[in-house]
Design an enzyme around this catalytic site. Structure first.
Site, PDB file in Angstrom:
ATOM      1  N   HIS A  13       0.828  -1.216   0.000  1.00 14.77           N
ATOM      2  CA  HIS A  13       0.000   0.000   0.000  1.00 14.77           C
ATOM      3  C   HIS A  13       0.859   1.262   0.000  1.00 14.77           C
ATOM      4  CE1 HIS A  13       0.844  -1.332   4.055  1.00 14.77           C
ATOM      5  NE2 HIS A  13       0.680  -0.097   4.499  1.00 14.77           N
ATOM      6  N   CYS A  69       7.545   0.056  -1.897  1.00 17.70           N
ATOM      7  CA  CYS A  69       6.827   0.080  -0.622  1.00 17.70           C
ATOM      8  C   CYS A  69       6.999   1.493  -0.067  1.00 17.70           C
ATOM      9  CB  CYS A  69       7.314  -1.011   0.337  1.00 17.70           C
ATOM     10  SG  CYS A  69       9.018  -0.890   0.882  1.00 17.70           S
ATOM     11  N   GLY A  70       6.707   1.704   1.201  1.00 17.11           N
ATOM     12  CA  GLY A  70       6.787   3.053   1.726  1.00 17.11           C
ATOM     13  C   GLY A  70       8.191   3.625   1.650  1.00 17.11           C
ATOM     14  N   GLY A  72      10.912   1.503   0.431  1.00 15.33           N
ATOM     15  CA  GLY A  72      11.721   0.668  -0.464  1.00 15.33           C
ATOM     16  C   GLY A  72      12.566  -0.324   0.318  1.00 15.33           C
ATOM     17  N   GLY A  74      11.764  -2.400   3.085  1.00 13.79           N
ATOM     18  CA  GLY A  74      11.179  -3.721   3.335  1.00 13.79           C
ATOM     19  C   GLY A  74      11.203  -4.581   2.087  1.00 13.79           C
ATOM     20  N   MET A  75      10.862  -3.984   0.961  1.00 12.18           N
ATOM     21  CA  MET A  75      10.898  -4.729  -0.311  1.00 12.18           C
ATOM     22  C   MET A  75      12.317  -5.205  -0.613  1.00 12.18           C
ATOM     23  SD  MET A  75       8.097  -5.302  -1.902  1.00 12.18           S
ATOM     24  CE  MET A  75       6.475  -4.749  -2.421  1.00 12.18           C
ATOM     25  N   HIS A 102      27.933  -1.976 -11.684  1.00 12.18           N
ATOM     26  CA  HIS A 102      28.874  -2.717 -10.845  1.00 12.18           C
ATOM     27  C   HIS A 102      28.266  -3.936 -10.156  1.00 12.18           C
ATOM     28  CE1 HIS A 102      31.948   0.820 -10.296  1.00 12.18           C
ATOM     29  NE2 HIS A 102      31.701   0.536 -11.558  1.00 12.18           N
ATOM     30  N   ARG A 136      36.072  -6.965 -13.856  1.00 12.99           N
ATOM     31  CA  ARG A 136      36.427  -7.213 -12.455  1.00 12.99           C
ATOM     32  C   ARG A 136      35.191  -7.324 -11.571  1.00 12.99           C
ATOM     33  NH1 ARG A 136      36.697  -1.816 -13.319  1.00 12.99           N
ATOM     34  NH2 ARG A 136      36.101  -0.368 -11.663  1.00 12.99           N
TER      35      ARG A 136
HETATM   36  C1  RB5 Z   1       4.012   0.100   5.482  1.00 10.33           C
HETATM   37  O1  RB5 Z   1       3.479   0.971   6.417  1.00 10.33           O
HETATM   38  C2  RB5 Z   1       5.537   0.243   5.431  1.00 10.33           C
HETATM   39  O2  RB5 Z   1       6.092  -0.273   6.581  1.00 10.33           O
HETATM   40  C3  RB5 Z   1       6.100  -0.428   4.211  1.00 10.33           C
HETATM   41  O3  RB5 Z   1       5.513   0.135   3.068  1.00 10.33           O
HETATM   42  C4  RB5 Z   1       7.586  -0.299   3.986  1.00 10.33           C
HETATM   43  O4  RB5 Z   1       7.984   1.021   4.105  1.00 10.33           O
HETATM   44  C5  RB5 Z   1       8.419  -1.209   4.768  1.00 10.33           C
HETATM   45  O5  RB5 Z   1       9.645  -1.243   4.634  1.00 10.33           O
END
Ligand code: RB5
Length: 150
Positions: A13, A69-70, A72, A74-75, A102, A136
């Site tokens: 989200h 994600c909010g 980046g 967590g992703m 690289h 390299r």
């Molecule tokens: C969601 O609130 C948030 O935690 C998620 O989008 C992300 O930022 C996590 O790393």
């Protein structure tokens, strides 16, 4: 565009709006993608979206992933737990370019609450248009990927 097969797009989200705007940018450039969701701004868990997109890359069904994600972060943490994925969380142009040159990155992670839509387009363009330099750097990638076998 240095990638051949479709890109894999996914977001939670916090990255949904950015993913939707990046889809329009990719369409304008004629770059194919597969959208692994999410499909609304309702709260979801980012690992549920990172994993299938990254698995599509590892299987060769997609050539690289763009994950939002909010932050980046967590992703990128999820993506880097998938064997075969080299993900970079970027909010600056230099990193977006050099993670391709690289690190031969195959996943770009963006924060929908960090970067604006226009900067994100620049980062995506640098990511998809920049080739890996090899040489390299290949030896370093080999050592990096060997960590997965420990
Ligand atoms: C969601 O609130 C948030 O935690 C998620 O989008 C992300 O930022 C996590 O790393």
């Amino acid at each position: 565009m240095v990638f051949e097969s479709p890109l894999a797009l996914a977001a939670d989200h916090g990255g949904f709006e950015l993913k939707e705007s990046l889809k329009k940018h990719l369409e304008a450039r004629g770059i194919p993608y597969r959208d692994f969701g999410t499909d609304s701004a309702a709260s979801v868990d980012y690992p549920d979206y990172a994993l299938p997109a990254c698995q599509a890359v590892v299987r060769g069904e997609c050539s690289a992933a763009i994950l939002c994600c909010g932050t980046g972060v967590g992703m990128s943490m999820c993506a880097n737990k998938v064997k075969g994925i080299r993900a970079c969380c970027c909010s600056d142009a230099f990193s977006a370019e050099f993670t391709r040159r690289h690190n031969n990155a195959n996943a770009l992670c963006l924060g929908g609450r960090v970067v604006g839509a226009v900067l994100a387009e620049t980062l995506v363009d640098l990511f998809v248009d920049t080739p890996f330099e090899g040489g390299r750097h290949q030896n370093r990638i080999d050592k990096m990927m060997a960590i997965e076998t420990l």
